[in-house]
Design a protein around this motif. Sequence first.
Motif, PDB file in Angstrom:
ATOM      1  N   GLU A  62       8.870   3.440  21.444  1.00 56.62           N
ATOM      2  CA  GLU A  62       8.156   4.709  21.560  1.00 56.62           C
ATOM      3  C   GLU A  62       7.715   5.222  20.189  1.00 56.62           C
ATOM      4  N   SER A  63       8.600   5.025  19.192  1.00 62.85           N
ATOM      5  CA  SER A  63       8.261   5.471  17.837  1.00 62.85           C
ATOM      6  C   SER A  63       7.049   4.711  17.316  1.00 62.85           C
ATOM      7  N   ILE A  64       7.003   3.398  17.582  1.00 61.93           N
ATOM      8  CA  ILE A  64       5.876   2.591  17.114  1.00 61.93           C
ATOM      9  C   ILE A  64       4.579   3.124  17.700  1.00 61.93           C
ATOM     10  N   GLU A  65       4.649   3.539  18.982  1.00 61.56           N
ATOM     11  CA  GLU A  65       3.449   4.068  19.643  1.00 61.56           C
ATOM     12  C   GLU A  65       2.898   5.296  18.924  1.00 61.56           C
ATOM     13  N   LYS A  66       3.765   5.997  18.203  1.00 61.51           N
ATOM     14  CA  LYS A  66       3.321   7.237  17.537  1.00 61.51           C
ATOM     15  C   LYS A  66       2.712   6.973  16.163  1.00 61.51           C
ATOM     16  N   LEU A  67       2.783   5.737  15.686  1.00 60.39           N
ATOM     17  CA  LEU A  67       2.205   5.427  14.376  1.00 60.39           C
ATOM     18  C   LEU A  67       0.676   5.441  14.473  1.00 60.39           C
ATOM     19  N   PRO A  68      -0.013   5.719  13.339  1.00 58.12           N
ATOM     20  CA  PRO A  68      -1.478   5.641  13.354  1.00 58.12           C
ATOM     21  C   PRO A  68      -1.913   4.203  13.693  1.00 58.12           C
ATOM     22  N   PRO A  69      -3.084   4.057  14.354  1.00 62.21           N
ATOM     23  CA  PRO A  69      -3.491   2.748  14.874  1.00 62.21           C
ATOM     24  C   PRO A  69      -3.497   1.616  13.828  1.00 62.21           C
ATOM     25  N   GLN A  70      -4.114   1.858  12.678  1.00 63.89           N
ATOM     26  CA  GLN A  70      -4.218   0.801  11.666  1.00 63.89           C
ATOM     27  C   GLN A  70      -2.829   0.391  11.170  1.00 63.89           C
ATOM     28  N   CYS A  71      -1.990   1.385  11.012  1.00 63.76           N
ATOM     29  CA  CYS A  71      -0.625   1.176  10.558  1.00 63.76           C
ATOM     30  C   CYS A  71       0.140   0.308  11.564  1.00 63.76           C
ATOM     31  N   LYS A  72      -0.039   0.639  12.842  1.00 59.86           N
ATOM     32  CA  LYS A  72       0.612  -0.101  13.928  1.00 59.86           C
ATOM     33  C   LYS A  72       0.133  -1.558  13.925  1.00 59.86           C
ATOM     34  N   LYS A  73      -1.171  -1.700  13.765  1.00 58.10           N
ATOM     35  CA  LYS A  73      -1.778  -3.034  13.792  1.00 58.10           C
ATOM     36  C   LYS A  73      -1.182  -3.904  12.691  1.00 58.10           C
ATOM     37  N   ILE A  74      -1.072  -3.338  11.494  1.00 59.37           N
ATOM     38  CA  ILE A  74      -0.559  -4.109  10.362  1.00 59.37           C
ATOM     39  C   ILE A  74       0.919  -4.439  10.551  1.00 59.37           C
ATOM     40  N   LEU A  75       1.660  -3.497  11.126  1.00 57.66           N
ATOM     41  CA  LEU A  75       3.080  -3.746  11.406  1.00 57.66           C
ATOM     42  C   LEU A  75       3.223  -4.911  12.397  1.00 57.66           C
ATOM     43  N   PHE A  76       2.382  -4.907  13.437  1.00 54.21           N
ATOM     44  CA  PHE A  76       2.408  -5.996  14.419  1.00 54.21           C
ATOM     45  C   PHE A  76       2.100  -7.334  13.764  1.00 54.21           C
ATOM     46  N   MET A  77       1.068  -7.339  12.915  1.00 55.31           N
ATOM     47  CA  MET A  77       0.676  -8.594  12.256  1.00 55.31           C
ATOM     48  C   MET A  77       1.815  -9.111  11.400  1.00 55.31           C
ATOM     49  N   SER A  78       2.488  -8.179  10.747  1.00 58.17           N
ATOM     50  CA  SER A  78       3.565  -8.573   9.846  1.00 58.17           C
ATOM     51  C   SER A  78       4.788  -9.044  10.641  1.00 58.17           C
ATOM     52  N   LYS A  79       5.196  -8.249  11.645  1.00 56.01           N
ATOM     53  CA  LYS A  79       6.451  -8.553  12.324  1.00 56.01           C
ATOM     54  C   LYS A  79       6.275  -9.536  13.475  1.00 56.01           C
ATOM     55  N   TYR A  80       5.248  -9.308  14.287  1.00 57.97           N
ATOM     56  CA  TYR A  80       5.124 -10.103  15.516  1.00 57.97           C
ATOM     57  C   TYR A  80       4.368 -11.414  15.270  1.00 57.97           C
ATOM     58  N   HIS A  81       3.382 -11.365  14.398  1.00 59.78           N
ATOM     59  CA  HIS A  81       2.630 -12.604  14.134  1.00 59.78           C
ATOM     60  C   HIS A  81       3.128 -13.292  12.880  1.00 59.78           C
ATOM     61  N   LYS A  82       4.157 -12.700  12.280  1.00 59.86           N
ATOM     62  CA  LYS A  82       4.826 -13.295  11.117  1.00 59.86           C
ATOM     63  C   LYS A  82       3.836 -13.618   9.993  1.00 59.86           C
ATOM     64  N   LEU A  83       2.859 -12.745   9.782  1.00 58.11           N
ATOM     65  CA  LEU A  83       1.896 -12.978   8.706  1.00 58.11           C
ATOM     66  C   LEU A  83       2.416 -12.371   7.409  1.00 58.11           C
ATOM     67  N   LYS A  84       2.154 -13.072   6.312  1.00 57.52           N
ATOM     68  CA  LYS A  84       2.512 -12.540   4.996  1.00 57.52           C
ATOM     69  C   LYS A  84       1.513 -11.441   4.623  1.00 57.52           C
ATOM     70  N   GLN A  85       1.913 -10.590   3.663  1.00 63.10           N
ATOM     71  CA  GLN A  85       1.051  -9.466   3.307  1.00 63.10           C
ATOM     72  C   GLN A  85      -0.325  -9.932   2.801  1.00 63.10           C
ATOM     73  N   GLN A  86      -0.312 -11.040   2.036  1.00 57.64           N
ATOM     74  CA  GLN A  86      -1.597 -11.574   1.542  1.00 57.64           C
ATOM     75  C   GLN A  86      -2.491 -11.986   2.710  1.00 57.64           C
ATOM     76  N   GLU A  87      -1.865 -12.625   3.709  1.00 58.32           N
ATOM     77  CA  GLU A  87      -2.641 -13.109   4.857  1.00 58.32           C
ATOM     78  C   GLU A  87      -3.243 -11.944   5.646  1.00 58.32           C
ATOM     79  N   ILE A  88      -2.464 -10.863   5.789  1.00 59.96           N
ATOM     80  CA  ILE A  88      -2.969  -9.683   6.500  1.00 59.96           C
ATOM     81  C   ILE A  88      -4.151  -9.087   5.742  1.00 59.96           C
ATOM     82  N   ALA A  89      -3.987  -8.982   4.419  1.00 58.64           N
ATOM     83  CA  ALA A  89      -5.054  -8.422   3.586  1.00 58.64           C
ATOM     84  C   ALA A  89      -6.333  -9.234   3.751  1.00 58.64           C
ATOM     85  N   ALA A  90      -6.192 -10.562   3.742  1.00 64.83           N
ATOM     86  CA  ALA A  90      -7.362 -11.433   3.870  1.00 64.83           C
ATOM     87  C   ALA A  90      -8.017 -11.256   5.243  1.00 64.83           C
ATOM     88  N   GLN A  91      -7.188 -11.211   6.273  1.00 66.75           N
ATOM     89  CA  GLN A  91      -7.739 -11.122   7.637  1.00 66.75           C
ATOM     90  C   GLN A  91      -8.459  -9.809   7.885  1.00 66.75           C
TER      91      GLN A  91
END
Lengths: 198, 330
Positions: free
Chosen positions: A127-156
């Motif tokens: 529920e807390s994640i749902e309250k995060l701003p959209p872009q913030c949530k998206k980046i958190l998902f990419m980092s945690k769920y898709h296991k992307l490194k910060q550089q990879e997220i930045a590039a994508q």
Amino acid sequence: MIKEFNDQEVLKEIASKNYREFDKLYRTHYKRLFVISFKYTHHQEVSEEVVHDVFMKIWDQSSTLIINQSLSAYLSKAVVNTSLNALKKIKRSKELAENYQADDIIFTDEDADDTYFIERKLILLEESIEKLPPQCKKILFMSKYHKLKQQEIAAQLNISIKTVKNHLTYAYKKLREMGSSKEMLIIIMIVYIGLLSL
Amino acid sequence: MSDFNINEEESFYISLIIQEREGTISPEDAERLLEWRSLTPENNALYNDISKIESNLSLLEKYQHLNTEKSLASLHKKLQHYEAENKPKHQTLKLSNWLAIAASLFLVLSAIFYIQHSLDTVTLKTAAFETKQFILPDQSRVTLNNNTLITYSKNNFKDERRLNLINGECFLDVVHNPTQPFSIHYKKLSITDIGTSFNVEVLKNKVNVAVNSGEVKLSIKDQPTKAFVKAGEAAYYQIEEKTIKKTVIKNKNYKAYADQNIYFKNTSLSEVVKTLESVYHQKIVLKNTDLNARKFTGEFKKQRLNDIILVIAETLNLKVTHEEGKICFK
């Protein structure tokens, strides 16, 4: 229409091989128990098997089981013990041993509370994640769920690493803030339940 | 130090903790983080909190992808396996010799009787968690809902197509053959088809019959009562009173367990949920009472429950969550 049974009645029904009650019990507790086991084993298949083993025992021995606590607490404890046994077995087999760093697991009272509230905690986190701003949530998902490194997220996302960093930091900070206020709620609940059982 | 600076510092170290958990932290930064942690208890608490959130996020990902029904199905398989393997072991007998001989003689005799009987009696059966379809020797089809038991005599079936419904619910799609009537029996009630497909459901004090196509005849042993039920009509037999009452099919989804075709037309969400629960054996909850009255119209043909849930959520603009094995609409 559908009768609700209390813990003792549920066991009695299962002892008389009532599949419906057995399935209901499984549906109610499966996810929570899986997560508890996973905290110890860090292994999908092993945890699945642990939960299955515990329920097979219930199915097989429900007529002789004596439970001095709630069925839910009994299940948590059984899952923790079975997980620890599974770990011991795995540690014995050499080729798997290196994947595990679970040398110093001790089951404390704190864990016992933890097992009871773990599912609630996860739902609150969700529920807390749902309250995060959209872009913030998206980046958190990419980092945690898709296991992307910060550089990879930045590039994508075509943004700077600094921005990714800021978003992630903000996300964790917010989750911590929201979590601590909810943690208080959980503590109040524990005390309340404790008082009720006096 | 101003507030701003404290927050800056905190952010900087949170970012280092994230890197550490990710495994991308440099050795110098790792050293720095360690030093910072030992500086004050607050720093260490922050470190523990962030680490805990990180590991809970991993757990949450696992949690969200768990499929209770799939897991339950695989547990059922294991249980069946286990019971098949372990039953004989429970029967290890400790008997004196002559008793053992007598027992084995008895066993042999009863085995012969059992084999003769079982060679002739065919049993169709489902457990609590399954529906199954069987094709009978005459190519008629029968779908058993959960907890259903049907028997028939193999030898006699060629001459007299007769099923005995012991318990549960079934949907029959009968191949018409005027020289060989087809019938299904429950206690004193017999239902004879005149080329048709129909549903029979045994409840506590009555038996429901719903006809999908063609016509069936209901009769009661030793009683003059008879009823003819046509497509779209239904009848229920009251076991105690031994009476038959005719009505029309009100629930269009009565055979959804057999064909997974579900229709909703301006159906209240509480009805929709009830239907889905009975077809898919999954608990579904409406979190707001004002959702009960929301209406849904739609048709699903042989679709997975998760897909149906998504369509309903999209259409009515609802949120779906999974809690303690239940699907919840918000």
